[in-house]
Design a protein around this motif. Structure first.
Motif, short mmCIF file in Angstrom:
data_model
loop_
_atom_site.label_atom_id
_atom_site.label_comp_id
_atom_site.label_asym_id
_atom_site.label_seq_id
_atom_site.Cartn_x
_atom_site.Cartn_y
_atom_site.Cartn_z
N MET A 1 0.85 -1.19 0.00
CA MET A 1 0.00 0.00 0.00
C MET A 1 0.88 1.24 0.00
N LYS A 2 0.53 2.21 -0.78
CA LYS A 2 1.27 3.46 -0.89
C LYS A 2 1.19 4.24 0.43
N ALA A 3 2.32 4.77 0.86
CA ALA A 3 2.36 5.56 2.09
C ALA A 3 1.64 6.89 1.89
N ALA A 4 1.12 7.42 2.97
CA ALA A 4 0.44 8.72 2.92
C ALA A 4 1.43 9.80 2.50
N SER A 5 0.96 10.74 1.72
CA SER A 5 1.80 11.85 1.28
C SER A 5 2.12 12.76 2.46
N GLU A 6 3.14 13.58 2.31
CA GLU A 6 3.48 14.56 3.34
C GLU A 6 2.30 15.51 3.58
N PHE A 7 1.58 15.83 2.51
CA PHE A 7 0.40 16.69 2.62
C PHE A 7 -0.59 16.09 3.61
N VAL A 8 -0.90 14.81 3.43
CA VAL A 8 -1.87 14.13 4.29
C VAL A 8 -1.33 14.02 5.72
N LYS A 9 -0.06 13.67 5.85
CA LYS A 9 0.54 13.55 7.19
C LYS A 9 0.48 14.88 7.95
N ASN A 10 0.56 15.99 7.25
CA ASN A 10 0.56 17.32 7.85
C ASN A 10 -0.81 17.76 8.36
N ARG B 1 -7.78 7.78 5.96
CA ARG B 1 -8.00 6.40 5.51
C ARG B 1 -8.02 6.39 3.98
N ARG B 2 -7.24 5.47 3.40
CA ARG B 2 -7.17 5.35 1.94
C ARG B 2 -8.55 5.04 1.39
N MET B 3 -8.85 5.67 0.25
CA MET B 3 -10.10 5.38 -0.45
C MET B 3 -10.00 5.87 -1.88
N PHE B 4 -10.28 5.03 -2.84
CA PHE B 4 -10.39 5.39 -4.25
C PHE B 4 -9.24 6.29 -4.75
N GLY B 5 -8.03 5.96 -4.40
CA GLY B 5 -6.89 6.74 -4.87
C GLY B 5 -6.63 8.00 -4.08
N GLY B 6 -7.43 8.27 -3.09
CA GLY B 6 -7.24 9.44 -2.24
C GLY B 6 -7.37 9.03 -0.79
N TYR B 7 -7.84 9.95 0.03
CA TYR B 7 -8.00 9.69 1.46
C TYR B 7 -9.29 10.31 1.96
N GLY B 8 -9.98 9.58 2.84
CA GLY B 8 -11.05 10.16 3.62
C GLY B 8 -10.41 10.69 4.89
N LEU C 1 -11.93 15.16 2.49
CA LEU C 1 -11.23 14.18 1.67
C LEU C 1 -10.05 14.86 1.01
N VAL C 2 -9.09 14.04 0.62
CA VAL C 2 -7.91 14.54 -0.08
C VAL C 2 -7.80 13.77 -1.39
N ALA C 3 -7.69 14.50 -2.48
CA ALA C 3 -7.47 13.92 -3.81
C ALA C 3 -6.38 14.74 -4.47
N ASP C 4 -5.34 14.08 -4.94
CA ASP C 4 -4.21 14.76 -5.59
C ASP C 4 -3.65 15.89 -4.73
N ASP C 5 -3.52 15.62 -3.43
CA ASP C 5 -2.99 16.59 -2.47
C ASP C 5 -3.77 17.90 -2.45
N VAL C 6 -5.07 17.80 -2.65
CA VAL C 6 -5.98 18.93 -2.46
C VAL C 6 -6.96 18.51 -1.38
N LEU C 7 -7.14 19.36 -0.38
CA LEU C 7 -8.08 19.10 0.71
C LEU C 7 -9.45 19.65 0.35
N TYR C 8 -10.46 18.81 0.47
CA TYR C 8 -11.84 19.20 0.23
C TYR C 8 -12.62 19.00 1.53
N LEU C 9 -13.47 19.96 1.88
CA LEU C 9 -14.26 19.90 3.10
C LEU C 9 -15.72 19.64 2.77
N LYS C 10 -16.38 18.87 3.63
CA LYS C 10 -17.80 18.53 3.47
C LYS C 10 -18.65 19.79 3.58
N VAL C 11 -19.65 19.90 2.73
CA VAL C 11 -20.59 21.02 2.76
C VAL C 11 -22.02 20.49 2.74
#
Length: 112
Positions: free
Chosen positions: A1-10, A24-31, A41-51
């Motif tokens: 499994m691919k390690a979390a990016s520095e972005f996610v770790k931060n 948590r890994r999900m569909f190529g990104g993280y929840g 969620l994080v996709a391609d080191d972009v943080l998205y917030l629930k609305v």
């Protein structure tokens, strides 16, 4: 499994005033979870917030992009918007935006 990016770790540092978060890994990104509830969620080191209906207007006013992906040739939009850039430099702003996202996630979980 691919390690979390520095972005996610931060993100625990970014959300230090809000509280501990778990990626948590999900569909190529993280929840991104807080107290077991996915609020971002994080996709391609972009943080998205629930609305939801009560918070999405603030994201739209700031010109932030809605999370979308392609499925079977159609663009699918989810109820997540890119986080404002200032949250990465201002822990108080990060807490406020995380609370909004967590609130939207909490309301979405409750039966109508």
């Amino acid at each position: 499994m691919k390690a979390a990016s520095e972005f996610v770790k931060n993100l625990n540092d970014v959300f230090a005033l809000f509280g501990a978060v778990e990626a948590r890994r999900m569909f190529g990104g993280y929840g991104i979870y807080h107290d077991g509830l996915m609020f971002a969620l994080v996709a391609d080191d972009v943080l998205y917030l629930k609305v939801d209906d009560s918070t999405s207007g603030e994201f739209v006013e700031l010109g932030l992009q809605q999370f979308e992906y392609e499925k079977n040739g159609k663009v699918m939009r989810m109820s997540y918007y890119a986080a404002p850039e200032e949250i990465f430099d201002d822990l108080e702003q990060a807490r406020e935006w995380a609370e909004k996202a967590y609130g939207a996630a909490s309301r979405a979980r409750k039966p109508k």
